[in-house]
Design a protein around this motif. Structure first.
Motif, PDB file in Angstrom:
ATOM      1  N   ILE A  42      -8.064  -5.404   2.929  1.00 52.40           N
ATOM      2  CA  ILE A  42      -7.528  -4.938   1.652  1.00 52.40           C
ATOM      3  C   ILE A  42      -7.555  -6.052   0.604  1.00 52.40           C
ATOM      4  CG2 ILE A  42      -5.462  -4.110   0.473  1.00 52.40           C
ATOM      5  CD1 ILE A  42      -4.736  -2.556   2.956  1.00 52.40           C
ATOM      6  N   ALA A 102      -6.011  -2.963   9.382  1.00 54.60           N
ATOM      7  CA  ALA A 102      -5.728  -2.078   8.249  1.00 54.60           C
ATOM      8  C   ALA A 102      -4.529  -1.202   8.578  1.00 54.60           C
ATOM      9  CB  ALA A 102      -6.958  -1.224   7.957  1.00 54.60           C
ATOM     10  N   LEU A 148      -9.794  -5.750  -2.896  1.00 55.77           N
ATOM     11  CA  LEU A 148      -9.177  -5.581  -4.217  1.00 55.77           C
ATOM     12  C   LEU A 148      -9.824  -6.436  -5.290  1.00 55.77           C
ATOM     13  CD1 LEU A 148      -5.397  -5.511  -3.260  1.00 55.77           C
ATOM     14  CD2 LEU A 148      -6.776  -3.624  -4.121  1.00 55.77           C
ATOM     15  N   PHE A 188       0.863  -1.166   0.000  1.00 56.40           N
ATOM     16  CA  PHE A 188       0.000   0.000   0.000  1.00 56.40           C
ATOM     17  C   PHE A 188       0.894   1.207   0.000  1.00 56.40           C
ATOM     18  CE2 PHE A 188      -2.243   3.379   2.296  1.00 56.40           C
ATOM     19  CZ  PHE A 188      -3.260   3.566   1.387  1.00 56.40           C
ATOM     20  N   ILE A 220     -12.255   0.445   0.255  1.00 51.05           N
ATOM     21  CA  ILE A 220     -11.352  -0.106   1.258  1.00 51.05           C
ATOM     22  C   ILE A 220     -11.098   0.930   2.343  1.00 51.05           C
ATOM     23  CG2 ILE A 220      -9.006  -0.956   1.652  1.00 51.05           C
ATOM     24  CD1 ILE A 220      -9.098  -2.160  -1.177  1.00 51.05           C
ATOM     25  N   VAL A 229      -8.871   2.135   5.411  1.00 53.55           N
ATOM     26  CA  VAL A 229      -7.562   2.027   6.037  1.00 53.55           C
ATOM     27  C   VAL A 229      -7.431   3.168   7.028  1.00 53.55           C
ATOM     28  CG1 VAL A 229      -5.060   2.001   5.701  1.00 53.55           C
ATOM     29  CG2 VAL A 229      -6.544   1.046   3.943  1.00 53.55           C
ATOM     30  N   PHE A 235      -2.733  -0.215  -4.012  1.00 47.76           N
ATOM     31  CA  PHE A 235      -2.602  -1.284  -3.027  1.00 47.76           C
ATOM     32  C   PHE A 235      -1.703  -2.387  -3.572  1.00 47.76           C
ATOM     33  CE2 PHE A 235      -6.353   0.975  -1.841  1.00 47.76           C
ATOM     34  CZ  PHE A 235      -6.320   0.979  -0.460  1.00 47.76           C
TER      35      PHE A 235
END
Ligand SMILES: [Zn+2]
Length: 503
Positions: free
Chosen positions: A82, A407, A86, A9, A106, A108, A32
């Motif tokens: 994640i 995350a 994806l 990431f 996503i 984070v 990512f």
């Protein structure tokens, strides 16, 4: 576990995102995976909503992120996982009630990221990737203009016709010179291309598009006179569409049109290159002021590391790298003040220290990185959190908290991997440059780098307590070698784009 730990990431500083011609640095793109194109690019949800002028709402109960504009809405399902996010899947995005295949949003560290391409498409825009300039150029629907259809060609009784449909009322201009006639459509977008034509009068039709404009270039086999010789222009209206046609034959006589002044008037405006952002290195000379660090009869840490840091600064600046010093004189900063220099706007952080040991024989250079690997327990909890069915719905507050933590941990682990690469590069070049004993790259938790969000290392450039190395450290010639080794390692890391360590 392996798949998660391998994920990268990173804000790749070499990539840019522009929305309607304006760089959107806050929005991303974020990757990512260590790739750079529009298919794998994510944007920070709040920033891209601002840049695209969309309303944004996050619903924590349903874990959905809704973008809206006028009567259009795009609802992303969100996840803190994640790896799962994806994967492109049906139902991850619902546009006006219609399910669209997309990666999930996503989360984070409490910030939501969305895949750029499906978001932009949901609102009728386009987001092509320009690989040469490393920029994703979003154009929103209101900026795109109308779609210029394909030109049609035909021959009747020795006269060649080129016809094209435009919305009724859309503007255009005509110009001619030599063996080319150009029709310019100011509000159109089109797919660039060249079509060869077999015929007595025209040889080729080119479509050349630019920023909210397109041109049709018709190449003729004979010379045109803009005063109206060699062509005839006409239109036919039907419903909302106007067909514009131009007939070509050397004997035709029509109305005068503009004479082209430039030899290549249809060349589109080149895509403005984004200004490359200067790379920024923070150099932290350890200790200072009332805190001398470690010392011996031969050298004092706070002095040696400042000398080396200043030499490193000059070397990096010669390579157009911007340098920020946490101190450039004999001053003292608290550890918290030093950490404040580590912000996402910097490319990397290098803290320079000198070592000491109770035994005089200890010598050599070592480089430290900071952080710890993922806790597998968090992985398990996150998997539960994202599970389907009853288990997924019976989330406890504790599990949700853990999902947020993972995350953050993945982000930290990724930064750790970047730091490992930086550490490897710097350590290798330092040993090459100085011939010092290689004590390797090591991992630990130190306060000054614990909160780092950028690749960060701490280099122990040698032992002041070693009789030979302690003397060397005070010598300007040896300090030059150290500075050159540090600079070479840092530049290698920066030029490599800060790729992940293969571990
Ligand atoms: Zn120190």
């Amino acid at each position: 576990m392996a798949a998660l730990a391998g994920l990268a990431f990173a804000q790749e500083k070499v990539n840019y995102l522009a929305v309607n011609g304006v760089l959107a640095d806050d929005a991303g793109p974020y990757y990512f995976l260590a790739q750079g194109d529009n298919q794998d690019a994510f944007a920070k949800a709040s920033a891209i909503a601002d840049a695209m002028n969309l309303d944004l709402h996050y619903d924590d109960t349903t874990k959905t992120l809704t973008f809206a504009s006028g009567s259009t809405s795009a609802v992303f399902r969100a996840t803190g996982d994640i790896a799962r996010g994806l994967v492109k899947q049906d139902g991850a995005l619902v546009v006006d009630g219609r399910s669209v295949a997309s990666p999930l949003a996503i989360l984070v560290d409490g910030t939501a990221y969305v895949a750029i391409t499906p978001l932009v498409a949901a609102f009728g825009g386009i987001s092509p990737w320009n690989g040469d300039k490393h920029v994703i150029t979003i154009e929103t629907a209101d900026q795109l203009g109308y779609d210029l259809g394909a030109a049609r060609t035909g021959i009747t009784d020795g006269v060649s016709r080129v016809a094209i449909d435009i919305p009724t009322g859309a503007g255009y201009t005509l110009a001619a010179t030599g063996r080319a006639l150009v029709i310019h459509f100011p509000e159109a977008r089109a797919k660039d291309g060249t079509t060869s034509v077999d015929g007595p009068n025209i040889s080729e039709v080119d479509v050349v598009s630019g920023d909210r404009q397109a041109s049709l270039v018709v190449r003729t086999t004979y010379a045109l006179d803009p005063e109206g010789k060699g062509f005839q222009v006409g239109t036919v209206d039907k419903n909302d569409t106007t067909t514009l046609y131009v007939d070509f034959a050397p004997t035709l006589k029509g109305e005068p049109i503009a004479k082209l002044v430039s030899s290549d008037p249809a060349a589109p405006q080149a895509l403005a290159a984004p200004q490359p952002q200067p790379q920024v290195v923070v150099i932290d000379a350890g200790h200072g002021g009332m805190d001398p660090g470690t010392s011996s009869t031969w050298s004092v840490e706070k002095t040696v590391v400042l000398d080396v840091a200043l030499k490193l600064k000059r070397l990096l600046e010669q390579q157009n790298v911007k340098v920020i010093m946490t101190r450039d004189n004999d001053s003292f900063l608290t550890l918290a003040q030093r950490s404040a220099f580590e912000t996402p706007e910097r490319n990397l952080f290098v803290s320079i220290h000198a070592n000491s040991a109770p035994v005089a024989s200890a010598s050599g250079i070592e480089t430290w990185v900071f952080g710890k690997p993922l806790d597998p327990n968090y992985i398990n909890l996150a998997i539960q959190e994202n599970g389907s069915g009853g288990q997924g719905q019976a989330l406890t507050e504790k599990a949700r908290q853990a999902a947020d933590d993972i995350a953050a941990q993945i982000l930290r682990e990724t930064q750790l991997n970047f730091s490992m690469t930086l550490a490897d590069d710097v350590q290798r070049h330092l040993i090459q440059s100085t011939g010092a004993v290689d004590r390797g790259v090591r991992k630990n938790l130190f306060y000054v780098l614990r909160t780092a969000r950028i690749p960060s290392i701490l280099v122990e450039i040698g032992f002041v307590t070693n009789p030979a190395e302690g003397r060397d450290l005070a010598q300007t010639g040896y300090q030059d070698k150290l500075a050159h080794g540090l600079a070479a390692g840092i530049l290698q890391f920066l030029h490599g784009g800060g790729m992940l360590a293969q571990r």
